[in-house]
Design a protein around this motif. Sequence first.
Motif, mmCIF file in Angstrom:
data_model
loop_
_atom_site.group_PDB
_atom_site.id
_atom_site.type_symbol
_atom_site.label_atom_id
_atom_site.label_comp_id
_atom_site.label_asym_id
_atom_site.label_seq_id
_atom_site.Cartn_x
_atom_site.Cartn_y
_atom_site.Cartn_z
ATOM 1 N N ASN A 1 0.830 -1.202 0.000
ATOM 2 C CA ASN A 1 0.000 0.000 0.000
ATOM 3 C C ASN A 1 0.872 1.263 0.000
ATOM 4 O O ASN A 1 0.578 2.244 -0.690
ATOM 5 N N ALA A 2 1.937 1.215 0.796
ATOM 6 C CA ALA A 2 2.858 2.355 0.842
ATOM 7 C C ALA A 2 3.504 2.575 -0.524
ATOM 8 O O ALA A 2 3.648 3.719 -0.985
ATOM 9 N N VAL B 1 3.673 5.858 -2.954
ATOM 10 C CA VAL B 1 4.970 6.403 -3.352
ATOM 11 C C VAL B 1 5.107 6.406 -4.875
ATOM 12 O O VAL B 1 5.559 7.388 -5.475
ATOM 13 N N GLY B 2 4.700 5.308 -5.496
ATOM 14 C CA GLY B 2 4.795 5.221 -6.952
ATOM 15 C C GLY B 2 3.922 6.244 -7.656
ATOM 16 O O GLY B 2 4.342 6.873 -8.643
ATOM 17 N N LEU B 3 2.712 6.413 -7.154
ATOM 18 C CA LEU B 3 1.802 7.383 -7.759
ATOM 19 C C LEU B 3 2.353 8.807 -7.618
ATOM 20 O O LEU B 3 2.295 9.602 -8.568
ATOM 21 N N THR B 4 2.929 9.104 -6.459
ATOM 22 C CA THR B 4 3.536 10.417 -6.244
ATOM 23 C C THR B 4 4.714 10.626 -7.195
ATOM 24 O O THR B 4 4.895 11.709 -7.760
ATOM 25 N N THR B 5 5.530 9.579 -7.375
ATOM 26 C CA THR B 5 6.671 9.662 -8.283
ATOM 27 C C THR B 5 6.220 9.931 -9.712
ATOM 28 O O THR B 5 6.776 10.800 -10.402
ATOM 29 N N LEU B 6 5.214 9.189 -10.168
ATOM 30 C CA LEU B 6 4.722 9.350 -11.539
ATOM 31 C C LEU B 6 4.169 10.752 -11.772
ATOM 32 O O LEU B 6 4.515 11.415 -12.759
ATOM 33 N N VAL C 1 6.755 12.042 1.215
ATOM 34 C CA VAL C 1 5.546 11.204 1.305
ATOM 35 C C VAL C 1 5.907 9.808 1.816
ATOM 36 O O VAL C 1 5.222 9.242 2.692
ATOM 37 N N TYR C 2 6.994 9.244 1.299
ATOM 38 C CA TYR C 2 7.458 7.908 1.691
ATOM 39 C C TYR C 2 7.747 7.846 3.196
ATOM 40 O O TYR C 2 7.323 6.914 3.896
#
Length: 425
Positions: free
Chosen positions: A369-370, A374-379, A404-405
């Motif tokens: 879930n984390a 994190v991935g969505l924020t990076t993208l 965020v991470y």
Amino acid sequence: MKLKDKIDEIWQRKSVRQIASLFSVNILGIPLGLVTNILVTRYMGAELFGDYKFICSVFNFGVLFATFGFFQAGNRAIILSKNREETRSFYGAMHIILAALFVLMSIGLLLFIRYDSNIAEKGLTAFFTSVIPFGFVYLWGNLYETILPADNQIGLLAKLRLYPKLINLAVVALLYFYANEVSSDRLLIILSLYTFTQFILYLYVTFKVKPTLRSWKTQLREVYNQNKKFGLNVYFGALFAIGFAHLTEILISVFGINNTEVGFYSLAITFSQPLTFIPSTIATTHYRSFSSAKRISRKLINTTLILSISSVLALWLLVPSFITYFYDKEFEPVIKINFLLCIAVFFYGISDFYNRFLQANGWGKELRNASFAVGLTTLIGNLLFIPHFGACGAAYARITTGIVYLIIMLYYYKKLVKIKESGEA
């Protein structure tokens, strides 16, 4: 007790010696990597160096997709293994899985190369197709980085990180000083050098861990079961978090005229990477003990924070002069990118420190879930910043994601500590 006796007592602890060993290797790897990078960039030039780093990024991206959680499942299975013979059997089973996953990864890369217009525009289609077999070492290395800490093989892990740097530096120095005038495919030479040295080291590690195929079917079933319970959760999370991080350099290439800024960003990452060594080394050497601990000791957390912050300040002071003195003028943009990435990598390093505690306790769904967040924020960050700011935009996105991470890791860590201290875990 005398100071000398106290020091001797502390040094007798295996965990302390392991921390010293792995941390020393990581520290020694810094100058080795820097000198190697200086010679490689001078040997290849900015654009060709960018092509090299772009190809490495695509391979790393392919590795991430190809594991399907099985390496993390193997990590979990080894932690729970009851004796050395069972652990060796798990190593054997994991190498069977490794071979199967490489076939799948190769097929995926061939399809990617065939339909990706950016690779064709950069003139790398034929070259990339010919070097796909080299991708095996990237997958093999990922396997050992994942499962060796679970077996507490810190000494082997240290060698795995040090020896390739020593060999690469020696060979690159020979190329630069004695074959610099030779007309040749320098991209192929450097890529072949890197993969060959890695391959030899992984063979050595395989010999040392002594994998066996005894009861391999039983161990494959156990790894499969652990994958359903734990590995797949981490895998799907990693596709978002680490996957979009690897995608960063590919996006810099897509929005750039050539791969020069890919090389700048990659070089800046190299300079900021030492910031991960302190939290990573401490977490790796305590990984097995984390599984039974109720919380991370306050002393361990404070030590990690103080050393990490001090390292950020040191890099801010040293890197600009180093780049100005040792690199060609065309690499000056690396200074600003590195300044920003030091902030980002600090947040990532501390976050990964807590991540290891959660991972050691089997919190796969929470990590998944984390990683989604994190991935969505990076993208989103990459798509917003890279088209306008190039490699600096990628650094802005990474800082945002790092914050965020860390927030998410602290939330889950406190939740796990509460459960453990209440006796429910």
